[in-house]
Design a protein around this motif. Sequence first.
Motif, PDB file in Angstrom:
ATOM      1  N   VAL A   1       0.860  -1.177   0.000  1.00  0.00           N
ATOM      2  CA  VAL A   1       0.000   0.000   0.000  1.00  0.00           C
ATOM      3  C   VAL A   1       0.895   1.225   0.000  1.00  0.00           C
ATOM      4  O   VAL A   1       1.783   1.357   0.838  1.00  0.00           O
ATOM      5  N   LYS A   2       0.669   2.126  -0.951  1.00  0.00           N
ATOM      6  CA  LYS A   2       1.459   3.345  -1.035  1.00  0.00           C
ATOM      7  C   LYS A   2       0.793   4.441  -0.211  1.00  0.00           C
ATOM      8  O   LYS A   2      -0.388   4.711  -0.361  1.00  0.00           O
ATOM      9  N   LEU A   3       1.586   5.053   0.662  1.00  0.00           N
ATOM     10  CA  LEU A   3       1.061   6.090   1.532  1.00  0.00           C
ATOM     11  C   LEU A   3       1.785   7.407   1.291  1.00  0.00           C
ATOM     12  O   LEU A   3       2.758   7.467   0.549  1.00  0.00           O
ATOM     13  N   GLY A   4       1.302   8.450   1.944  1.00  0.00           N
ATOM     14  CA  GLY A   4       1.948   9.754   1.832  1.00  0.00           C
ATOM     15  C   GLY A   4       1.378  10.601   0.723  1.00  0.00           C
ATOM     16  O   GLY A   4       0.592  10.145  -0.111  1.00  0.00           O
ATOM     17  N   ARG A   5       1.791  11.857   0.701  1.00  0.00           N
ATOM     18  CA  ARG A   5       1.289  12.815  -0.282  1.00  0.00           C
ATOM     19  C   ARG A   5       1.617  12.400  -1.709  1.00  0.00           C
ATOM     20  O   ARG A   5       0.842  12.623  -2.636  1.00  0.00           O
ATOM     21  N   GLU A   6       2.781  11.778  -1.904  1.00  0.00           N
ATOM     22  CA  GLU A   6       3.202  11.387  -3.246  1.00  0.00           C
ATOM     23  C   GLU A   6       3.215   9.870  -3.431  1.00  0.00           C
ATOM     24  O   GLU A   6       3.726   9.375  -4.434  1.00  0.00           O
ATOM     25  N   GLY A   7       2.662   9.142  -2.474  1.00  0.00           N
ATOM     26  CA  GLY A   7       2.614   7.695  -2.581  1.00  0.00           C
ATOM     27  C   GLY A   7       3.961   7.012  -2.460  1.00  0.00           C
ATOM     28  O   GLY A   7       4.150   5.893  -2.932  1.00  0.00           O
ATOM     29  N   LYS A   8       4.921   7.680  -1.786  1.00  0.00           N
ATOM     30  CA  LYS A   8       6.263   7.117  -1.658  1.00  0.00           C
ATOM     31  C   LYS A   8       6.548   6.538  -0.274  1.00  0.00           C
ATOM     32  O   LYS A   8       7.620   6.016  -0.025  1.00  0.00           O
ATOM     33  N   LYS A   9       5.574   6.631   0.633  1.00  0.00           N
ATOM     34  CA  LYS A   9       5.762   6.123   1.993  1.00  0.00           C
ATOM     35  C   LYS A   9       5.131   4.740   2.117  1.00  0.00           C
ATOM     36  O   LYS A   9       4.309   4.324   1.285  1.00  0.00           O
ATOM     37  N   SER A  10       5.516   4.015   3.169  1.00  0.00           N
ATOM     38  CA  SER A  10       5.041   2.645   3.336  1.00  0.00           C
ATOM     39  C   SER A  10       4.480   2.416   4.735  1.00  0.00           C
ATOM     40  O   SER A  10       4.804   3.145   5.686  1.00  0.00           O
ATOM     41  N   VAL A  11       3.656   1.393   4.851  1.00  0.00           N
ATOM     42  CA  VAL A  11       3.100   1.008   6.154  1.00  0.00           C
ATOM     43  C   VAL A  11       4.226   0.557   7.078  1.00  0.00           C
ATOM     44  O   VAL A  11       4.247   0.895   8.273  1.00  0.00           O
ATOM     45  N   GLU A  12       5.182  -0.196   6.536  1.00  0.00           N
ATOM     46  CA  GLU A  12       6.280  -0.700   7.356  1.00  0.00           C
ATOM     47  C   GLU A  12       7.076   0.447   7.980  1.00  0.00           C
ATOM     48  O   GLU A  12       7.412   0.414   9.172  1.00  0.00           O
TER      49      GLU A  12
ATOM     50  N   THR B   1       1.355   9.143  17.443  1.00  0.00           N
ATOM     51  CA  THR B   1       0.459   9.085  16.288  1.00  0.00           C
ATOM     52  C   THR B   1       0.547  10.367  15.470  1.00  0.00           C
ATOM     53  O   THR B   1       0.641  10.333  14.233  1.00  0.00           O
ATOM     54  N   VAL B   2       0.536  11.505  16.151  1.00  0.00           N
ATOM     55  CA  VAL B   2       0.631  12.793  15.451  1.00  0.00           C
ATOM     56  C   VAL B   2       1.973  12.912  14.736  1.00  0.00           C
ATOM     57  O   VAL B   2       2.045  13.349  13.577  1.00  0.00           O
ATOM     58  N   ALA B   3       3.055  12.500  15.391  1.00  0.00           N
ATOM     59  CA  ALA B   3       4.382  12.568  14.767  1.00  0.00           C
ATOM     60  C   ALA B   3       4.437  11.687  13.517  1.00  0.00           C
ATOM     61  O   ALA B   3       4.966  12.091  12.475  1.00  0.00           O
ATOM     62  N   THR B   4       3.870  10.491  13.617  1.00  0.00           N
ATOM     63  CA  THR B   4       3.885   9.561  12.489  1.00  0.00           C
ATOM     64  C   THR B   4       3.064  10.079  11.318  1.00  0.00           C
ATOM     65  O   THR B   4       3.499  10.038  10.158  1.00  0.00           O
ATOM     66  N   LEU B   5       1.877  10.595  11.605  1.00  0.00           N
ATOM     67  CA  LEU B   5       1.023  11.128  10.539  1.00  0.00           C
ATOM     68  C   LEU B   5       1.641  12.378   9.912  1.00  0.00           C
ATOM     69  O   LEU B   5       1.492  12.614   8.708  1.00  0.00           O
ATOM     70  N   THR B   6       2.329  13.168  10.734  1.00  0.00           N
ATOM     71  CA  THR B   6       2.990  14.363  10.209  1.00  0.00           C
ATOM     72  C   THR B   6       4.110  13.979   9.252  1.00  0.00           C
ATOM     73  O   THR B   6       4.262  14.570   8.178  1.00  0.00           O
ATOM     74  N   GLU B   7       4.901  12.971   9.614  1.00  0.00           N
ATOM     75  CA  GLU B   7       5.966  12.493   8.730  1.00  0.00           C
ATOM     76  C   GLU B   7       5.383  11.903   7.462  1.00  0.00           C
ATOM     77  O   GLU B   7       5.945  12.043   6.364  1.00  0.00           O
ATOM     78  N   LEU B   8       4.229  11.282   7.590  1.00  0.00           N
ATOM     79  CA  LEU B   8       3.613  10.578   6.472  1.00  0.00           C
ATOM     80  C   LEU B   8       3.020  11.534   5.450  1.00  0.00           C
ATOM     81  O   LEU B   8       3.220  11.373   4.232  1.00  0.00           O
ATOM     82  N   TYR B   9       2.312  12.551   5.914  1.00  0.00           N
ATOM     83  CA  TYR B   9       1.547  13.401   4.990  1.00  0.00           C
ATOM     84  C   TYR B   9       2.058  14.840   4.882  1.00  0.00           C
ATOM     85  O   TYR B   9       1.563  15.594   4.040  1.00  0.00           O
TER      86      TYR B   9
END
Length: 282
Positions: free
Chosen positions: A186-197, A229-237
Amino acid sequence: MSSDNTRHVDELPTAEYLVVYMVLLAVGGLMYSAKVYVTSPATRKQTMKDLGVKLGKIGKTLKEIERKTFHLCGLLVPLIFALLLEAGFSRWFCSMLCWGLTVSGWTLDLCRLNVKWVKENFPLNPILREKEKSQLSGACYFSLGCTLAISFFPPAVAMTSILFLVLGDMSAALIGRSFGQDVVVVKLGREGKKSVEGSMAMFFMCCTLGFTVFSTVHLREYPVVIGATVATLTELYEPFGLNDNLTIPLLSSLALTWGFARVHNCERENPLTGPLLWYSHH
């Protein structure tokens, strides 16, 4: 001050505890960095293979390890902050020192972008990302994020948010590069370059850091999980399109402070105490 409020203040991580904690982290980071730099490229590559990193990812993983190893220098920020507080310097002095260094760093980076000689001889050119060669580096946003956290939040909260950035983001990058989308495609992040792992690695790292920094605080697990959770979501998006080196310390500090305030108020039903006292006792 009531005994209830006194007990809450006593729960705070002591200055001595924070110094020891930051020293141990810094020593661990130094040992890791030394190990990376004395290990030959061939040995590093073989280690990646032994750990199960796919062949096509080894090159990018090794490059990311080099970049993030340098980023461990960021551990010096909470370490020096803790040492200065323990030595008797005020939080205001630490804040002013940070602002001075931040302004100097931004000035130097602007010179790198606009002065040819500085750009050609800038010592950190080898570890700059491609996009950073034509715009402000992540170090500028890192210094500003740390400075704002130190200026506006209690020391223990500011230090923890900086650790979230340094070690949490490092965990996300290294695990994401090494094993991203191997298990969960599953591709995550604003540009789809982040991962669940990678995101899970950052979340668990942040939780571990928060639980240990606030080991003496009652019901710490709730605000720590919120902050992680906030730190992780901030890094992600990367909300607001801002560099996460700036937003992770700020937003995770806000989340931790809010979480501790909510837990305290639910327990004691006094909105004028709790984490607000943390500002007047440092």
